[in-house]
Design a protein around this motif. Structure first.
Motif, PDB file in Angstrom:
ATOM      1  N   VAL A  90      -6.315  -7.926   3.540  1.00  0.00           N
ATOM      2  CA  VAL A  90      -6.294  -7.061   2.356  1.00  0.00           C
ATOM      3  C   VAL A  90      -6.342  -5.602   2.774  1.00  0.00           C
ATOM      4  O   VAL A  90      -7.059  -5.234   3.714  1.00  0.00           O
ATOM      5  N   ALA A  91      -5.585  -4.763   2.067  1.00  0.00           N
ATOM      6  CA  ALA A  91      -5.617  -3.322   2.320  1.00  0.00           C
ATOM      7  C   ALA A  91      -5.580  -2.579   0.996  1.00  0.00           C
ATOM      8  O   ALA A  91      -4.859  -2.964   0.071  1.00  0.00           O
ATOM      9  N   SER A  92      -6.351  -1.517   0.901  1.00  0.00           N
ATOM     10  CA  SER A  92      -6.356  -0.699  -0.305  1.00  0.00           C
ATOM     11  C   SER A  92      -5.057   0.094  -0.400  1.00  0.00           C
ATOM     12  O   SER A  92      -4.365   0.322   0.589  1.00  0.00           O
TER      13      SER A  92
ATOM     14  N   LYS B 271      -8.031  -2.060   5.598  1.00  0.00           N
ATOM     15  CA  LYS B 271      -8.008  -0.628   5.291  1.00  0.00           C
ATOM     16  C   LYS B 271      -8.874  -0.423   4.054  1.00  0.00           C
ATOM     17  O   LYS B 271      -8.640  -1.038   3.012  1.00  0.00           O
ATOM     18  N   SER B 272      -9.861   0.430   4.136  1.00  0.00           N
ATOM     19  CA  SER B 272     -10.873   0.500   3.083  1.00  0.00           C
ATOM     20  C   SER B 272     -10.942   1.892   2.455  1.00  0.00           C
ATOM     21  O   SER B 272     -10.998   2.909   3.150  1.00  0.00           O
ATOM     22  N   GLY B 273     -10.986   1.918   1.116  1.00  0.00           N
ATOM     23  CA  GLY B 273     -11.149   3.175   0.394  1.00  0.00           C
ATOM     24  C   GLY B 273      -9.876   4.000   0.327  1.00  0.00           C
ATOM     25  O   GLY B 273      -8.788   3.566   0.698  1.00  0.00           O
ATOM     26  N   LEU B 274     -10.024   5.218  -0.210  1.00  0.00           N
ATOM     27  CA  LEU B 274      -8.938   6.197  -0.218  1.00  0.00           C
ATOM     28  C   LEU B 274      -7.715   5.726  -0.994  1.00  0.00           C
ATOM     29  O   LEU B 274      -6.577   6.037  -0.647  1.00  0.00           O
ATOM     30  N   CYS B 275      -7.931   4.982  -2.065  1.00  0.00           N
ATOM     31  CA  CYS B 275      -6.821   4.434  -2.842  1.00  0.00           C
ATOM     32  C   CYS B 275      -6.422   5.415  -3.944  1.00  0.00           C
ATOM     33  O   CYS B 275      -7.284   5.998  -4.614  1.00  0.00           O
ATOM     34  N   PRO B 276      -5.124   5.601  -4.206  1.00  0.00           N
ATOM     35  CA  PRO B 276      -4.688   6.522  -5.259  1.00  0.00           C
ATOM     36  C   PRO B 276      -4.719   5.903  -6.658  1.00  0.00           C
ATOM     37  O   PRO B 276      -4.501   6.620  -7.649  1.00  0.00           O
ATOM     38  N   GLU B 277      -4.963   4.600  -6.779  1.00  0.00           N
ATOM     39  CA  GLU B 277      -5.002   3.953  -8.088  1.00  0.00           C
ATOM     40  C   GLU B 277      -6.385   4.135  -8.719  1.00  0.00           C
ATOM     41  O   GLU B 277      -7.382   4.382  -8.024  1.00  0.00           O
ATOM     42  N   ASP B 278      -6.452   3.988 -10.068  1.00  0.00           N
ATOM     43  CA  ASP B 278      -7.723   4.282 -10.740  1.00  0.00           C
ATOM     44  C   ASP B 278      -8.345   3.046 -11.404  1.00  0.00           C
ATOM     45  O   ASP B 278      -9.007   3.156 -12.436  1.00  0.00           O
ATOM     46  N   CYS B 279      -8.147   1.866 -10.826  1.00  0.00           N
ATOM     47  CA  CYS B 279      -8.719   0.631 -11.384  1.00  0.00           C
ATOM     48  C   CYS B 279     -10.224   0.823 -11.575  1.00  0.00           C
ATOM     49  O   CYS B 279     -10.955   1.076 -10.610  1.00  0.00           O
ATOM     50  N   PHE B 280     -10.684   0.710 -12.808  1.00  0.00           N
ATOM     51  CA  PHE B 280     -12.042   1.128 -13.157  1.00  0.00           C
ATOM     52  C   PHE B 280     -13.124   0.282 -12.493  1.00  0.00           C
ATOM     53  O   PHE B 280     -14.258   0.733 -12.335  1.00  0.00           O
TER      54      PHE B 280
ATOM     55  N   ARG C  82       6.016   1.150   7.561  1.00  0.00           N
ATOM     56  CA  ARG C  82       5.239   1.073   8.795  1.00  0.00           C
ATOM     57  C   ARG C  82       3.988   0.204   8.600  1.00  0.00           C
ATOM     58  O   ARG C  82       3.507  -0.417   9.553  1.00  0.00           O
ATOM     59  N   ASP C  83       3.479   0.161   7.374  1.00  0.00           N
ATOM     60  CA  ASP C  83       2.335  -0.696   7.099  1.00  0.00           C
ATOM     61  C   ASP C  83       2.738  -2.166   7.155  1.00  0.00           C
ATOM     62  O   ASP C  83       2.002  -3.004   7.694  1.00  0.00           O
ATOM     63  N   ILE C  84       3.899  -2.484   6.606  1.00  0.00           N
ATOM     64  CA  ILE C  84       4.404  -3.862   6.660  1.00  0.00           C
ATOM     65  C   ILE C  84       4.607  -4.283   8.107  1.00  0.00           C
ATOM     66  O   ILE C  84       4.270  -5.411   8.512  1.00  0.00           O
ATOM     67  N   ASP C  85       5.141  -3.388   8.917  1.00  0.00           N
ATOM     68  CA  ASP C  85       5.340  -3.702  10.337  1.00  0.00           C
ATOM     69  C   ASP C  85       4.004  -3.984  11.011  1.00  0.00           C
ATOM     70  O   ASP C  85       3.872  -4.929  11.806  1.00  0.00           O
ATOM     71  N   ARG C  86       2.996  -3.172  10.720  1.00  0.00           N
ATOM     72  CA  ARG C  86       1.676  -3.332  11.319  1.00  0.00           C
ATOM     73  C   ARG C  86       1.051  -4.671  10.894  1.00  0.00           C
ATOM     74  O   ARG C  86       0.532  -5.428  11.712  1.00  0.00           O
ATOM     75  N   VAL C  87       1.112  -4.946   9.605  1.00  0.00           N
ATOM     76  CA  VAL C  87       0.509  -6.177   9.102  1.00  0.00           C
ATOM     77  C   VAL C  87       1.260  -7.398   9.624  1.00  0.00           C
ATOM     78  O   VAL C  87       0.648  -8.424   9.952  1.00  0.00           O
TER      79      VAL C  87
ATOM     80  N   TRP D 212      -6.332   2.008   8.921  1.00  0.00           N
ATOM     81  CA  TRP D 212      -5.981   0.667   9.365  1.00  0.00           C
ATOM     82  C   TRP D 212      -6.741   0.223  10.609  1.00  0.00           C
ATOM     83  O   TRP D 212      -6.836   0.962  11.586  1.00  0.00           O
ATOM     84  N   GLN D 213      -7.267  -0.979  10.561  1.00  0.00           N
ATOM     85  CA  GLN D 213      -7.790  -1.612  11.780  1.00  0.00           C
ATOM     86  C   GLN D 213      -6.619  -1.901  12.712  1.00  0.00           C
ATOM     87  O   GLN D 213      -5.477  -2.063  12.272  1.00  0.00           O
TER      88      GLN D 213
END
Length: 348
Positions: free
Chosen positions: A108-110, A58-67, A117-122, A84-85
């Protein structure tokens, strides 16, 4: 370096003063440092190099601001953004990597952390990939209670969550979560039975004391694998203009990490191509693990070039020690052995 190396041979970490000595080695003395520290690498890992492969689920669209991150909130970096793929895509990518010799697949997922539901998918993907007899490492951010256990039950071997920099500097590279959040996540994953994987990123403005601080903070976590990244200064992020590393500085940092983690997997990770450049092969005399091919949102060195680099430096891919792979040798050697492009005397 002999007393410091001797301690590492006994699995003892250097003192802070000894760590300062390592980082203070001159450019002219760095090759001698690598030769000395290489004895530690050879003692515990021989001539083996472990291959790891990243699957960006899963790429991009992350709510965190890690510089440092191209996927951060507000990033203008020119990267692919997708949700999600599906499981088939993840498994297909993993199969290709395993066929090239990868011993660990990193999913890895952003995002700040996964929903249930993400844990179930992964977990579904983990079950499929783990059946290929390969280590599966998962990196999903901050975990909620019970999620690490579910991943382990699905077949995950490891969980990655990097500390990235020292506790004192963490507020300079991220404001949406703290250093202790990361420490707690690594400890929670380990408590659930997952192999702890945690490392750092260098080139973000840290000094020697910060390098030493994060190295010892990581040692306190007792990780089984330690990825060492060098900043990829993406355009569109706050650290886009940070170009402060030299190849020899990178080698000294890697040497320190080998001494702090003498018998632990030290992985050469993101940014190696642009910062080590032509000195990449020297790093193999210190680290025992690399990522094969691309990273999350940036291209790495071509996989074939990685394999040739390993062979040319005199190392073998872990798991292939008993067989010689002609595709991992230098092109001219392969051409010579096939008899192509040579005269009667064997000259190319």
């Amino acid at each position: 370096m002999d007393p410091i190396v001797a301690k590492a041979m006994r699995r003892e970490a250097p003192t802070r003063d000894e760590a300062r000595t390592v980082l203070a080695v001159s450019d002219a003395g760095t090759l001698e440092l690598i030769a000395a520290v290489g004895r530690v690498r050879r003692k515990f890992f021989g001539d083996r190099v472990k291959l790891n492969y990243l699957v960006n689920m899963k790429s991009g669209l992350c709510p965190e601001d890690c510089f440092y991150c191209s996927q951060r909130k507000g990033s203008d970096a020119d990267i692919l953004k997708y949700s999600w793929q599906d499981t088939e895509e993840m498994v297909s990518a993993a199969d290709k990597a395993v066929a090239r010799g990868a011993r660990r697949v990193c999913l890895v997922a952003s995002g700040r952390g996964p929903a249930q539901r993400d844990i179930d998918r992964v977990s579904e993907a983990v079950k499929e990939i783990a059946s290929r007899d390969v280590e599966v490492c998962v990196c999903l951010g901050l975990l909620k209670p019970g999620q690490a256990e579910q991943l382990r039950e699905a077949g995950a071997f490891a969980y990655n969550h990097n500390l990235n920099t020292s506790a004192d500097r963490y507020g300079d590279i991220c404001t949406t979560h703290g250093f202790q959040d990361r420490v707690d996540t690594v400890n929670d994953a380990a408590a659930a039975g997952l192999s702890p994987c945690s490392g750092a990123i260098f080139g973000m403005g840290e000094g020697d004391e910060d390098v030493i601080d994060v190295a010892f903070a990581l040692r306190d976590l007792s990780p089984d694998s330690v990825p060492v990244n060098f900043l990829i200064p993406f355009e569109g992020t706050p650290l886009a203009r940070k170009w402060e590393l030299t190849p020899l500085r990178c080698l000294r940092i890697l040497a320190l990490f080998r001494l702090v983690f003498p018998d632990v997997e030290v992985r050469l990770a993101g940014g190696r191509e642009i910062h080590l450049r032509s000195l990449q092969p020297l790093a193999l005399h210190v680290v025992n693990s690399i990522f094969l091919g691309d990273y999350l949102t940036s291209e790495g060195q071509a996989g074939d070039d990685d394999l040739r680099m390993i062979a040319d430096a005199g190392f073998v891919v872990e798991g292939t020690e008993e067989r010689q792979d002609p595709e991992a040798r230098h092109d001219l050697v392969a051409i010579r052995d096939r008899g192509i492009g040579t005269d009667k005397e064997g000259n190319t």
